[in-house]
Scaffold this motif. Structure first.
Motif, mmCIF file in Angstrom:
data_model
loop_
_atom_site.group_PDB
_atom_site.id
_atom_site.type_symbol
_atom_site.label_atom_id
_atom_site.label_comp_id
_atom_site.label_asym_id
_atom_site.label_seq_id
_atom_site.Cartn_x
_atom_site.Cartn_y
_atom_site.Cartn_z
ATOM 1 N N VAL A 36 -5.727 2.869 -3.058
ATOM 2 C CA VAL A 36 -5.772 1.554 -2.400
ATOM 3 C C VAL A 36 -7.185 0.990 -2.357
ATOM 4 O O VAL A 36 -7.435 -0.013 -1.701
ATOM 5 C CB VAL A 36 -5.198 1.646 -0.965
ATOM 6 C CG1 VAL A 36 -3.747 2.077 -1.005
ATOM 7 C CG2 VAL A 36 -6.011 2.597 -0.093
ATOM 8 N N ASP A 37 -8.108 1.663 -3.063
ATOM 9 C CA ASP A 37 -9.497 1.202 -3.163
ATOM 10 C C ASP A 37 -10.127 1.055 -1.779
ATOM 11 O O ASP A 37 -10.618 -0.010 -1.396
ATOM 12 C CB ASP A 37 -9.561 -0.131 -3.920
ATOM 13 C CG ASP A 37 -10.993 -0.472 -4.353
ATOM 14 O OD1 ASP A 37 -11.819 0.450 -4.419
ATOM 15 O OD2 ASP A 37 -11.265 -1.668 -4.617
ATOM 16 N N TYR A 38 -10.118 2.148 -1.031
ATOM 17 C CA TYR A 38 -10.668 2.149 0.324
ATOM 18 C C TYR A 38 -11.603 3.340 0.465
ATOM 19 O O TYR A 38 -11.279 4.441 0.004
ATOM 20 C CB TYR A 38 -9.549 2.236 1.367
ATOM 21 C CG TYR A 38 -9.977 1.880 2.764
ATOM 22 C CD1 TYR A 38 -9.965 0.561 3.192
ATOM 23 C CD2 TYR A 38 -10.407 2.859 3.649
ATOM 24 C CE1 TYR A 38 -10.372 0.226 4.470
ATOM 25 C CE2 TYR A 38 -10.815 2.530 4.930
ATOM 26 C CZ TYR A 38 -10.792 1.208 5.334
ATOM 27 O OH TYR A 38 -11.203 0.887 6.596
ATOM 28 N N PRO A 39 -12.782 3.158 1.061
ATOM 29 C CA PRO A 39 -13.709 4.288 1.199
ATOM 30 C C PRO A 39 -13.195 5.327 2.187
ATOM 31 O O PRO A 39 -12.533 4.984 3.175
ATOM 32 C CB PRO A 39 -14.999 3.626 1.711
ATOM 33 C CG PRO A 39 -14.544 2.355 2.372
ATOM 34 C CD PRO A 39 -13.340 1.902 1.607
ATOM 35 N N ARG B 171 2.650 11.726 -11.119
ATOM 36 C CA ARG B 171 2.562 10.383 -10.573
ATOM 37 C C ARG B 171 3.554 10.222 -9.429
ATOM 38 O O ARG B 171 4.721 10.581 -9.559
ATOM 39 C CB ARG B 171 2.840 9.347 -11.666
ATOM 40 C CG ARG B 171 2.577 7.895 -11.259
ATOM 41 C CD ARG B 171 2.773 6.978 -12.459
ATOM 42 N NE ARG B 171 2.477 5.598 -12.131
ATOM 43 C CZ ARG B 171 3.354 4.743 -11.620
ATOM 44 N NH1 ARG B 171 4.585 5.165 -11.364
ATOM 45 N NH2 ARG B 171 3.017 3.497 -11.373
ATOM 46 N N THR B 172 3.084 9.666 -8.318
ATOM 47 C CA THR B 172 3.951 9.381 -7.179
ATOM 48 C C THR B 172 3.387 8.153 -6.468
ATOM 49 O O THR B 172 2.630 7.373 -7.062
ATOM 50 C CB THR B 172 4.025 10.602 -6.239
ATOM 51 O OG1 THR B 172 4.923 10.323 -5.164
ATOM 52 C CG2 THR B 172 2.676 10.963 -5.673
ATOM 53 N N THR B 173 3.744 7.968 -5.206
ATOM 54 C CA THR B 173 3.249 6.841 -4.414
ATOM 55 C C THR B 173 2.564 7.381 -3.160
ATOM 56 O O THR B 173 2.579 8.583 -2.885
ATOM 57 C CB THR B 173 4.397 5.905 -4.006
ATOM 58 O OG1 THR B 173 5.310 6.640 -3.167
ATOM 59 C CG2 THR B 173 5.139 5.391 -5.230
ATOM 60 N N VAL B 174 1.972 6.463 -2.387
ATOM 61 C CA VAL B 174 1.353 6.872 -1.130
ATOM 62 C C VAL B 174 2.395 7.521 -0.221
ATOM 63 O O VAL B 174 2.154 8.578 0.374
ATOM 64 C CB VAL B 174 0.702 5.655 -0.435
ATOM 65 C CG1 VAL B 174 0.269 6.008 0.983
ATOM 66 C CG2 VAL B 174 -0.486 5.149 -1.244
ATOM 67 N N ALA B 175 3.583 6.917 -0.124
ATOM 68 C CA ALA B 175 4.644 7.507 0.693
ATOM 69 C C ALA B 175 5.067 8.859 0.133
ATOM 70 O O ALA B 175 5.398 9.790 0.890
ATOM 71 C CB ALA B 175 5.836 6.553 0.760
ATOM 72 N N GLU C 281 0.823 -1.207 0.000
ATOM 73 C CA GLU C 281 0.000 0.000 0.000
ATOM 74 C C GLU C 281 0.860 1.261 0.000
ATOM 75 O O GLU C 281 0.521 2.239 -0.666
ATOM 76 C CB GLU C 281 -0.939 0.013 1.207
ATOM 77 C CG GLU C 281 -2.119 -0.936 1.112
ATOM 78 C CD GLU C 281 -1.789 -2.316 1.610
ATOM 79 O OE1 GLU C 281 -2.655 -3.204 1.557
ATOM 80 O OE2 GLU C 281 -0.635 -2.520 2.062
ATOM 81 N N TRP C 282 1.964 1.251 0.727
ATOM 82 C CA TRP C 282 2.815 2.436 0.782
ATOM 83 C C TRP C 282 3.433 2.754 -0.575
ATOM 84 O O TRP C 282 3.738 3.909 -0.879
ATOM 85 C CB TRP C 282 3.914 2.262 1.828
ATOM 86 C CG TRP C 282 3.444 2.560 3.220
ATOM 87 C CD1 TRP C 282 3.113 1.661 4.183
ATOM 88 C CD2 TRP C 282 3.243 3.847 3.793
ATOM 89 N NE1 TRP C 282 2.707 2.302 5.327
ATOM 90 C CE2 TRP C 282 2.779 3.654 5.117
ATOM 91 C CE3 TRP C 282 3.390 5.143 3.331
ATOM 92 C CZ2 TRP C 282 2.469 4.708 5.976
ATOM 93 C CZ3 TRP C 282 3.093 6.199 4.186
ATOM 94 C CH2 TRP C 282 2.640 5.977 5.481
ATOM 95 N N HIS C 283 3.609 1.742 -1.399
ATOM 96 C CA HIS C 283 4.191 1.956 -2.723
ATOM 97 C C HIS C 283 3.136 1.930 -3.830
ATOM 98 O O HIS C 283 3.503 1.893 -5.008
ATOM 99 C CB HIS C 283 5.270 0.906 -2.995
ATOM 100 C CG HIS C 283 6.445 1.000 -2.072
ATOM 101 N ND1 HIS C 283 7.356 2.035 -2.133
ATOM 102 C CD2 HIS C 283 6.853 0.209 -1.045
ATOM 103 C CE1 HIS C 283 8.280 1.876 -1.207
ATOM 104 N NE2 HIS C 283 8.000 0.778 -0.521
#
Length: 487
Positions: free
Chosen positions: A357-360, A236-240, A217-219
């Protein structure tokens, strides 16, 4: 051929279609009656051919004679009265079924089932899929059969494992409700200023979202979107990387409050030859560029620690510091507006992360969202003037700028929902005052739609807005709202 005892259903009308052949050769009589070759005939004699029921013999209503009365019409004094046959169903005779209220409370008939049948019902019983009579029979059997009782217990435990697991995530509003309840009973010695409460709440909600993230998830890839020069731009980047971006820009507020900048060693000199890196985009780009490795989960701790320091510092210094200027490089905001700006960006990027991350993820509390919308509405006149200066917007309609503090042409911005309200936006000068008398246009937008427009997540042409009045003014305000966004 002598008939058999019992109720002679084959000799009467009930069931005649199935046994015509038996009735022709004698069939079964009534109570101990005999067939055609001997004995006493019953009330209905067995003719050589089945008789047809005449239409006038049907019971047409409550006033007509019942079936039982007609069946007993031929019985003599020495002949027993024939027991009335049960009425046919609606499908057989076309007559309505009796009202259920006339039947009274019927006790369920207990089932007498074998051990094998009861054992086969244990699975359905464990799933609560048995009828009331079956459930009673199974439970009565479990009291006397130890083997079935053990099997039933194991099945019930297995059913518990089949249940859909409930979410372990806490209600996002739970923290706010608990704090409010506590503060009602015991006010804090050092209260948090109202203008920093949304930032406190949004950073806590985002931290709760990040709490259980694994390495994948972090990446996870995240695309940051904003509106620049009338076009949609993305990165474009990542969660971190998003958390590193929030850490970088929050550092602007930290330095304004005299706190240590966590990126001081990274972006102190940067690529600008010692002049330092001051803008949000520059700080983020420099942090991403000079980091030895791509940001990982390790960035969460310094970001969260910095957010705690910011809230604690503004609480200790009191609400009097709200007017302190926070520099964003090309512009500056008062501290109370800068904290709202950071709360809005924290929520916006939290939605970007949740989408990746497909989370509400729920929007902020209405009272917090209203303050963020109010900040955007108060910033619109300046954004309109900046776009006009750069030639991206139509020039002012008035021959000269409206003096500061005087009424000017205005647009009514109506935001719907619990977080909404109405604002009069001056169109021709950032120093003018909105005037209902000089209103030339009206826009109505949903609160979340307006916020996503201000975040650059939807283009102005696609904003679902109710519009009336000057089309040019409406277009200018929608594009100015989108221009408030940045990375």
């Amino acid at each position: 051929m002598s008939g058999t005892g019992g109720y002679g259903a084959h000799g009467g009308e009930f069931g005649r279609d199935d046994d015509e052949e038996q009735g022709e050769h004698g069939g079964h009589g009534g109570h101990g009656g005999h067939g055609e070759h001997g004995g006493r005939q019953g009330p209905y004699e067995a003719d050589s051919a089945p008789r047809e029921r005449l239409p006038e013999q049907r019971s047409d209503g409550p006033g007509s004679p019942g079936d039982g009365e007609r069946e007993n019409e031929g019985a003599g004094p020495d002949q027993p009265a024939r027991i009335p046959m049960p009425r046919a169903s609606v499908e057989d005779s076309g007559r309505p079924l009796p009202d259920l209220t006339d039947l009274g409370d019927l006790a369920p008939v207990p089932l007498d089932l074998t051990h094998d049948v009861l054992k086969s019902l244990l699975g359905a019983w464990a799933l609560a899929a048995c009828s009331a009579a079956e459930t009673a029979a199974v439970e009565d059997h479990l009291g006397s059969c130890g083997a079935c009782a053990d099997e039933a217990r194991r099945l019930r435990e297995a059913v518990g494992l089949l249940q859909r697991p409930e979410s372990l995530d806490l209600d996002p509003a739970l923290r706010t409700r608990v704090l409010e309840s506590c503060l009602v009973r015991r006010p804090p010695r050092i209260p948090v200023p109202g203008w920093s409460v949304p930032y406190d709440a949004e950073t806590a909600r985002l931290d709760a979202l990040l709490q259980d993230f694994g390495d994948s998830e972090w990446h996870a890839p995240v695309r940051l979107r904003w509106f620049q020069d009338d076009t949609t731009t993305s990165r474009r980047t990542t969660v971190a990387g998003v958390i590193a971006h929030l850490l970088s820009v929050d550092g602007l507020v930290a330095t304004a409050l005299g706190l240590d900048d966590p990126l001081a060693e990274i972006v102190g000199a940067g690529r600008t030859g010692g002049r330092g890196v001051s803008g949000p985009v520059e700080r983020t780009e420099e942090f991403w560029r000079t980091s030895r490795f791509p940001p990982t989960r390790a960035v969460r701790a310094p970001w969260r620690e910095q957010s705690h320091h910011l809230v604690r510092t503004v609480s200790f210094t009191g609400s009097g510091t709200g007017g302190l200027a926070v520099s964003y490089g090309e512009f500056a905001l008062p501290l109370h507006d800068a904290m709202l700006d950071r709360a809005f960006e924290c929520w916006t990027h939290a939605e970007d992360i949740a989408e990746a991350v497909d989370y509400p993820y729920q929007p902020p509390a209405p009272r917090h969202l209203h303050k963020m919308i109010d900040l955007a509405a108060r910033t619109l006149p300046t954004a309109l003037a900046e776009r006009r200066r750069r030639g991206l917007s139509a020039p002012a309609r008035t021959p000269h700028l409206v003096p500061a503090g005087t009424p000017g042409r205005s647009l009514r911005l109506e935001i719907e929902g619990a977080a909404g309200g109405e604002w009069l936006i001056p169109l021709d000068s950032p120093g003018a005052v909105g005037s209902a008398e000089l209103e030339v246009a009206h826009i109505a937008l949903d609160a979340l739609e307006f916020c996503r427009l201000a975040a650059g997540h939807i283009p102005p042409e696609e904003a679902a807005a109710g519009q009336i009045g000057d089309r040019e003014a409406i277009k200018d305000v929608l594009f100015a709202t989108a221009s408030l966004s940045r990375m």
